[in-house]
Structures are given as C-alpha cells and as structure tokens.
Design an enzyme around this catalytic site. Sequence first.
Site, short mmCIF file in Angstrom:
data_model
loop_
_atom_site.label_atom_id
_atom_site.label_comp_id
_atom_site.label_asym_id
_atom_site.label_seq_id
_atom_site.Cartn_x
_atom_site.Cartn_y
_atom_site.Cartn_z
N LYS A 177 40.74 23.07 39.70
CA LYS A 177 39.66 23.25 38.73
C LYS A 177 39.98 22.72 37.33
CE LYS A 177 37.12 27.17 40.65
NZ LYS A 177 36.67 28.54 40.44
N TYR A 235 34.96 39.87 46.90
CA TYR A 235 33.97 40.19 47.94
C TYR A 235 34.59 40.34 49.32
CZ TYR A 235 33.99 35.06 48.21
OH TYR A 235 34.37 33.75 48.29
N ALA A 269 38.14 32.74 36.83
CA ALA A 269 36.88 33.48 36.93
C ALA A 269 36.61 34.26 35.64
CB ALA A 269 36.93 34.43 38.13
#
Length: 288
Positions: free
Chosen positions: A73, A236, A137
């Site tokens: 990223k 999640y 994040a």
Amino acid sequence: MTERIDGHTILIGLMAYPIRHSMSPTMHNNAFAKLGLNYAYLAFEVTNDTLPAAIQSIRTLDMRGSNISMPNKQKVIPLLDKLDPAAEMIGAVNTIVNDDGILTGYTTDGIGFMKSLDDEGINIRGHKMILAGAGGAGTAIAVQAALDGVTEMSIFNQHDDSWENAKRNVALLNEKTNCKATLHELENRDDLKAEIADSFIYTDATGVGMKPLEDETLVTDPSWFRKDLVVFDTVYAPRTTKLMKVAEQAGVEHVFNGLGMMLEQGAAAFKLWTGKEMPVDYIRQILF
Ligand code: NAD
C-alpha cells in the site's frame, strides 16, 4: 462467468501477498455479473519485489486498474502518476485507476468506514471519536473521518513501530483539517477509560481480536461502555470479536464489525473503475 468473458473483457487486479483468502474477487465478479458489466477481477500474489513489474503491466495490458493490499500500500506510491488528495494525506493507496496509461492512486478504506456507519443510520460528524491504532487502516479512518466532519479525535497507540505514525496522524489532522486531534498512550488505562466516557464512538483499528489475538480486547471491563456509545471493530474474522462481546455485555446498542467497511471500501473502488454503484444489498446477501 464463462458466459461473460469474451475478447472485450476488461481486467481489474488485486495485488497483494498473501491474498488467496480475499473476499474481493467474489464481491466484484458478482457485482459485474449482476450489472452485466464486461469486467473480470482477479487476485495476483505480488510482493514488494514484483510490484514494479506488476504495476507496469496495468499499463501494458490496458487493465482498468487494481486493488492494492499488504505489503504494497505504501510501496506503490512512487510507481504511480497521480494521487488523490486523501491518498496523499494518508500516504497509502488501496485502489488504482488507469485512464489511458495514467495511473491514479486512491484510498477507499476510510470512505468504507464512514459509509458503513451511514448505512446503519449512524452519523458521527460533529462528534468526538476515539480511535485505537495508527497503522494503514487507522490512518485511513482518521483522515477520512476528520475530512468528513468529526470534530474531535483521541488517537491511542501503544509504543511500537506505529507510534511515530500516530504522532504524524495527530499533527496532520490538526494542520490540515478542522478536527482537533490528541495523542494518547494505549498503556494509560485511566486515560482510555476517561476518553471513552467522553466520546460518541470508540473504534478499534488495531487488529486485536483477530488471529492470533482473537481472545483479546483492549477494553475488558463492560462498565467502561455506555449504552449510547457506538462501538466499531475493524476486524471481521471472527464476525463477533471479544471487543464486541464486551460491548454487548454492557448493553451497547450500536456494535459493528468490519464487514460493512470492507463492503463499502469495495463499492467505492467499484464506482471509481466502472462509474456505477455496486449493488451492495445483493453483495451483502452473498458475502455475509
Ligand atoms: P497495521 O499493521 O498497519 O497497523 C496495526 C495497528 O495496530 C498499529 O497501530 C499497531 O500499533 C496496533 N497494534 C498491533 N498490535 C497491537 C496490540 N497487541 N495491542 C495494541 N495495538 C496493537 O495494520 P492495518 O492494515 O492498519 O490493519 C489493522 C486492522 O484493521 C486489521 O485487523 C485489519 O484486518 C483491519 N482492516 C479492516 C478493513 C475493513 O475493511 N474492515 C480494512 C483494512 C484493515
């Protein structure tokens, strides 16, 4: 799938390592099929070493773009032609769009966070937020929430490699947005408890709660939470994390895992590539 793929099919990639576990190919290919769009989305195992050649292949093969994930990223930035302002502030890219050989980098994780709250009817604009974590994040969430109108943010981090990043995020928010940000040590439990008592939303972007820390949470005492606090875990898998269980024990009404964020970051990328809205309710039924 075979009915859809022909000589005109346009390729979109996902470049990361490891990546075989990703839900993104299922999400995007089902959305293309549902809308009758002639695109295909494939995952490619790409490391920092193979990234330059992989990015050049977007131009060479005239791909529409790609998603980018760990560990690429940040490393991808010098390989691109342009950056969206939010991606520039965050210093990370998770989506590339190819317009006639010009590659622009975007980041949709923060957009996904905000949109997933909107989907649940929760508006955190004008309120105070606590954010644990300042990695990829955490940074995306901090910047997008501040740009979108969160007025105060207390950023907590432990003294590890991300501490400097947490400092940078606080300085960035104070300099470049209207959000008043403060830096806090995660080790200072009294401070964390007091800040939670004073906030509208508590967000955990540390990954504590997923493997190998799935039995752990940064807040263990339900009495630290109020019923009207919003509790958001970016994890999640598992679907219900330890943090979420503590919040539920406290009777917190609005408790979320990271699935909605994952879906909406994908929907934002989908819109950038195709110009169309992802059919999120349909995809939610397939994925969740
Ligand atoms: P990262 O490695 O860039 O950052 C990790 C952060 O967590 C750092 O701030 C670090 O200091 C902190 N941290 C790590 N271990 C800790 C511990 N034991 N105690 C306290 N703090 C700790 O990782 P990332 O890419 O920012 O991912 C963080 C989490 O966010 C992961 O769980 C990831 O799955 C999740 N995530 C979810 C989505 C989504 O769409 N739902 C998107 C991106 C990331």
